[in-house]
Design an enzyme around this catalytic site. Structure first.
Site, PDB file in Angstrom:
ATOM      1  N   TYR A   1      34.040  30.580  33.815  1.00 50.00           N
ATOM      2  CA  TYR A   1      34.963  30.709  35.079  1.00 50.00           C
ATOM      3  C   TYR A   1      33.900  30.994  36.276  1.00 50.00           C
ATOM      4  CZ  TYR A   1      37.500  33.258  38.704  1.00 50.00           C
ATOM      5  OH  TYR A   1      38.015  33.384  39.875  1.00 50.00           O
TER       6      TYR A   1
ATOM      7  N   ARG B   1      33.104  24.953  42.833  1.00 48.21           N
ATOM      8  CA  ARG B   1      34.386  25.107  43.744  1.00 48.21           C
ATOM      9  C   ARG B   1      33.706  25.481  45.102  1.00 48.21           C
ATOM     10  NH1 ARG B   1      39.616  28.745  43.026  1.00 48.21           N
ATOM     11  NH2 ARG B   1      38.015  30.393  42.406  1.00 48.21           N
TER      12      ARG B   1
ATOM     13  N   TYR C   1      34.125  39.370  46.572  1.00 45.45           N
ATOM     14  CA  TYR C   1      33.946  40.159  45.380  1.00 45.45           C
ATOM     15  C   TYR C   1      32.183  40.327  45.178  1.00 45.45           C
ATOM     16  CZ  TYR C   1      38.114  39.540  42.889  1.00 45.45           C
ATOM     17  OH  TYR C   1      39.732  39.722  42.676  1.00 45.45           O
TER      18      TYR C   1
ATOM     19  N   ARG D   1      45.088  35.782  48.577  1.00 45.75           N
ATOM     20  CA  ARG D   1      46.173  36.415  47.737  1.00 45.75           C
ATOM     21  C   ARG D   1      47.493  35.922  47.904  1.00 45.75           C
ATOM     22  NH1 ARG D   1      42.648  38.709  44.100  1.00 45.75           N
ATOM     23  NH2 ARG D   1      41.252  40.003  45.119  1.00 45.75           N
TER      24      ARG D   1
ATOM     25  N   GLU E   1      48.236  37.780  34.048  1.00 40.71           N
ATOM     26  CA  GLU E   1      48.123  37.730  35.310  1.00 40.71           C
ATOM     27  C   GLU E   1      49.579  37.050  35.658  1.00 40.71           C
ATOM     28  OE1 GLU E   1      44.543  35.747  36.909  1.00 40.71           O
ATOM     29  OE2 GLU E   1      45.824  34.058  37.467  1.00 40.71           O
TER      30      GLU E   1
HETATM   31  C1  3EB Z   1      41.528  37.926  40.802  1.00 40.26           C
HETATM   32  O1  3EB Z   1      42.369  38.663  41.437  1.00 40.26           O
HETATM   33  C2  3EB Z   1      42.302  37.493  39.146  1.00 40.26           C
HETATM   34  O2  3EB Z   1      39.740  31.780  41.057  1.00 40.26           O
HETATM   35  O3  3EB Z   1      41.372  30.684  41.917  1.00 40.26           O
HETATM   36  C3  3EB Z   1      43.433  34.986  40.547  1.00 40.26           C
HETATM   37  C4  3EB Z   1      43.844  33.928  41.592  1.00 40.26           C
HETATM   38  C5  3EB Z   1      42.184  34.771  39.846  1.00 40.26           C
HETATM   39  C6  3EB Z   1      43.143  32.718  41.500  1.00 40.26           C
HETATM   40  C7  3EB Z   1      40.733  31.616  41.362  1.00 40.26           C
HETATM   41  C8  3EB Z   1      41.271  33.968  40.262  1.00 40.26           C
HETATM   42  C9  3EB Z   1      41.628  32.840  41.004  1.00 40.26           C
HETATM   43  O4  3EB Z   1      40.226  37.588  40.922  1.00 40.26           O
HETATM   44  C10 3EB Z   1      41.685  35.899  39.067  1.00 40.26           C
END
Ligand code: 3EB
Length: 334
Positions: free
Chosen positions: A143, A150, A203, A216, A322
């Site tokens: 990932y 990306r 992050y 989000r 999820e």
């Molecule tokens: C998170 O909140 C959970 O990498 O495009 C959620 C939605 C998550 C999209 C992405 C990853 C992605 O980090 C993981």
């Protein structure tokens, strides 16, 4: 003339003229109508009456269609849906980068080139699937390799600015290609964040050398319409996973996050308020054995909402589920 989402089970045989494309979900599906943008999501459906479900985006009016650098796409008016599947093995010869990283970067480069050529620059929603998402190769979880590829493509196309990234999800399947589906339009999406969570674009480095790029949620506006896309949402508060070994706790935390994001959406919405029980949900479940607990924990929270449960790997090894969701309102009429 609204963009409509349809779900049918069993899948219909072949898409018709006014369908933009969509997804085919189930254990052993293959994208039956090749050349059409239909994303094959080969994953077991949990608790479903049928082994496969077809989800379709429809928009009345003439469709343009094409194949650009391996992207199957269809466009009606100013809305385009496309799917690209890349076989990582074709990127194995690039010694400087892991194949998944190279494939991810290449897929996004191609998507951005297509959107530039079509003069539809705005990505609204992206669906990312890849094999073995939590496996470590080349010294890095896959990932995280995907996130590097990306982000490199977003940066190269000057698209990495926070506040300019689409709603998205990223899941792991048992096998298959890197598969990316996307919906794009002529108008910008309104990106939304969650006050309970750090923006994914921020992050800390312990979650990988490059951050994910997604918002989000997003509000998007086809003519006369407002669609809310809630990105994949998990049991994360701040930037940390909470309730790592407690699947019911993760359900409640993910729903608290969805409620917070929907509240944000309602502050920005041009239509009436979005209610949790009018959303259409897709719940990804890491361990099929957790499905009954997840279903029973979510049931009182989801009311009578439409929900499809899919067995898939989540992008952090400690996440057990999820949840993503969407809803559509007509503008001006209600
Ligand atoms: C998170 O909140 C959970 O990498 O495009 C959620 C939605 C998550 C999209 C992405 C990853 C992605 O980090 C993981």
């Amino acid at each position: 003339m609204t963009l409509q989402f349809h779900s049918s089970s069993p899948p219909t045989s072949r898409p018709t003229g006014s369908e933009l494309g969509g997804a085919l979900l189930g254990q052993a599906v293959s994208a039956a109508a090749s050349g059409w943008p239909i994303q094959a999501i080969c994953a077991p459906l949990l608790g479903a009456e049928r082994a496969a479900v077809q989800e379709t985006w429809r928009l009345a009016g003439p469709c343009l269609h094409g194949e650009s650098e391996g992207i199957a796409w269809r466009r009606a008016g100013d809305i385009l849906f496309g799917v690209i599947d890349l076989d990582e093995a074709e990127f194995a010869a690039l010694a400087d980068r892991p194949p998944l990283q190279a494939a991810s970067e290449e897929a996004y480069h191609r998507i951005f080139r297509l959107l530039d050529a079509q003069k539809l620059p705005h990505l609204w929603r992206i669906w990312n699937y890849m094999a073995d998402i939590n496996a470590e190769t080349h010294g890095l979880e896959r990932y995280r390799q995907f996130n590097i590829g990306r982000q490199d493509a977003f940066i190269a196309h000057h698209r990495s600015a926070t506040g300019n990234v689409p709603a998205a999800c990223a899941l792991g399947l048992a096998g298959g290609p890197l598969s990316i589906a996307f919906l794009a339009g002529a108008t910008p999406a309104v990106p939304l964040e969650n006050p309970r969570q750090v923006s994914a674009c921020e992050y800390p480095a312990e979650y990988g050398p490059r951050t994910p790029l997604f918002s989000r949620a997003a509000l998007v506006h086809p003519p006369g319409q407002e669609i809310l896309f809630v990105s994949g949402t998990a049991s994360i508060v701040g930037y940390q996973t909470v309730h790592p070994d407690d699947v019911a706790g993760q359900c409640r935390e993910a729903m608290a996050n969805i409620a917070a994001v929907v509240a944000e959406a309602n502050r920005a919405a041009r239509s009436r308020s979005f209610a949790l029980d009018e959303l259409v949900y897709r719940v990804y479940v890491r361990h099929a054995a957790d499905f009954p607990v997840i279903r029973d924990t979510l049931a009182p929270q989801l009311g009578g909402a439409d929900v499809l449960y899919v067995q898939a790997d989540i992008c952090r090894a400690d996440l057990l589920l999820e949840i993503e969701a969407m809803a559509s309102h007509t503008l001006g009429l209600d």
